[in-house]
Design an enzyme around this catalytic site. Sequence first.
Site, short mmCIF file in Angstrom:
data_model
loop_
_atom_site.label_atom_id
_atom_site.label_comp_id
_atom_site.label_asym_id
_atom_site.label_seq_id
_atom_site.Cartn_x
_atom_site.Cartn_y
_atom_site.Cartn_z
N THR A 1 0.78 -1.23 -0.09
CA THR A 1 -0.10 -0.03 0.02
C THR A 1 0.81 1.30 0.05
OG1 THR A 1 -1.72 -1.09 1.09
CG2 THR A 1 -1.88 1.16 1.17
N TYR B 1 4.42 -12.95 3.97
CA TYR B 1 3.51 -12.41 3.46
C TYR B 1 3.29 -13.15 2.13
CZ TYR B 1 1.00 -8.42 0.86
OH TYR B 1 -0.03 -7.50 0.32
N LYS C 1 0.83 -12.96 6.63
CA LYS C 1 -0.44 -12.17 6.12
C LYS C 1 -0.75 -13.07 4.91
CE LYS C 1 -1.58 -7.88 3.77
NZ LYS C 1 -0.71 -6.44 3.26
N ILE D 1 -4.47 -6.62 8.30
CA ILE D 1 -3.29 -5.80 7.93
C ILE D 1 -4.27 -4.92 6.66
CG2 ILE D 1 -1.19 -4.76 6.87
CD1 ILE D 1 0.26 -7.44 8.05
#
Length: 296
Positions: free
Chosen positions: A46, A137, A165, A208
């Site tokens: 992001t 991730y 994640k 998240i």
Amino acid sequence: MELKGIYVPLVTPFAEDGSVALDALEKLAGSVLDDGAAGLVALGTTGEPATLSADERRAVVEVCAAVCAERGGRLLVGAGGPDTRAAAEELAGLRARVPGAAAALVTAPSFVRPGEAGTVAHFRALAGASSVPLVVYHIPYRTGQQLSAATLLELAAVPGVVGVKYATGGLDETAVQLLAGRPEGFAVLSGEDVFLPAMLALGGAGGIPASAHLATARFVELAAAWERGDVPRARALGHRLAALAAAAFAAPNPAVVKGVLHAQGRIPTPDVRLPLLPAGPAEVARALELATGLDH
């Protein structure tokens, strides 16, 4: 360490001249922590880290670390890469560069597609070298590497790996198996905003979510409701936040989020860097409407 709750993966605000607006970043970081976020993610997807210079990345991390230190939030730093040796060197020095870093968020090796055994070997090497704990991730539609529940549980057993994640584009059988079999102290964090409510319902430790920029306190409330077993409140709020999340991802992330933050006067421009393009007015207006409605 135990990771739970809502971690906001901060956008990188840009000024009118295209530079990083560090003052706006500092205020934004403070506001989401003041609204109850457990911590921040600096240089997550992001934050557009691929388009930032080395100096810009360093400055972003420094600002986030200072705000977390001041407010008692945890800082996760996006790090690593497909070259195991280079990633290990970067992670070995992370604690010295960022004394306040609680953990590093590290993707599976992208583009290389080393297979599941190679991916496990990659993370074993990184965990052995890293100065901070690792959060895997798992985002196969970006990395090109799918991981089974068995492989994710194998990674969960690696010393120094404290969480994942999970962002596979949905809530699938692998997620259910992972949540059922995860060892004590290993955090499964949702990386898909729309599916965060469902992941929490199945026992996820938190998430998240980029859309949490727009309603941090409500996302924190959602996680707290599931933790205390308030199912009616969690379900009702979860449906509304899932709708906001869908609107926030109506254009490639973080274009809509930045558009809303700019409309709210929280960042100086809605700008993203190429190859991303700004979100359209209708996309921003819809997400803004849903975010504003959560206050009523």
